[in-house]
Write an enzyme that holds these catalytic residues in place. Structure first.
Site, short mmCIF file in Angstrom:
data_model
loop_
_atom_site.label_atom_id
_atom_site.label_comp_id
_atom_site.label_asym_id
_atom_site.label_seq_id
_atom_site.Cartn_x
_atom_site.Cartn_y
_atom_site.Cartn_z
N THR A 1 68.28 -68.78 99.07
CA THR A 1 68.34 -68.03 100.32
C THR A 1 67.05 -67.32 100.65
OG1 THR A 1 69.17 -66.01 99.29
CG2 THR A 1 70.81 -67.65 99.94
N ASP A 2 66.97 -66.87 101.90
CA ASP A 2 65.84 -66.04 102.33
C ASP A 2 66.23 -64.57 102.13
OD1 ASP A 2 67.56 -65.37 104.42
OD2 ASP A 2 66.51 -66.59 105.90
N ALA A 3 65.42 -63.67 102.62
CA ALA A 3 65.66 -62.24 102.43
C ALA A 3 66.96 -61.77 103.07
CB ALA A 3 64.49 -61.44 103.00
#
Length: 135
Positions: free
Chosen positions: A16-18
């Site tokens: 995932t991203d942030a």
């Protein structure tokens, strides 16, 4: 249509991203992993130990419909759409339960050890034609 192969993948933080949403390029990684498992499940487990040919992505078209989130258990599918002498096309979809999250059409080309197009190996071509119901 062809048989549909299914492979389950759990989403981890590293995917995932942030914001906790799967990074767009990882969808393609999940599709790649599913194609590899499709070959393995079809009995083509020697592919990784030979040097006569390779498959490369010639074209890919991905549509992102809904986000994939941290800790989701997704199902990635692969089904053969068509076959030519040195390439074939797969439809790949990503689901969370019954909800389609992304879809992609992937054309894979077969290259020889000289990195030039070559005919699909008989074993692979037979597998693909069987999936298409043309055996």
């Amino acid at each position: 249509m062809a048989n549909k192969f299914e492979f389950k993948i759990r989403i981890y933080m590293e995917d995932t991203d942030a914001g906790g949403i799967v990074y767009h390029a990882n969808h393609i990684r999940f599709m790649e992993r599913t194609r590899t498992e499709w070959l393995r499940a079809s009995g083509v487990d020697h592919y990784w130990h030979q040097q006569d040919y390779n498959f490369v992505v010639h074209k890919i078209n991905v549509k992102y419909s809904r986000p994939i989130l941290m800790d989701d258990l997704i199902t990635v599918t692969a089904s053969v759409v068509s076959c030519k002498a040195s390439s074939f096309v797969l439809q790949q979809n990503i689901y969370r339960g019954e909800i389609m999250l992304a879809s992609g059409e992937v054309e894979l080309a077969c290259l020889g050890s000289d990195m030039k197009p070559r005919r699909l190996p008989d074993e692979i071509r037979s597998l693909i034609l069987k999936e298409l119901g043309q055996d």
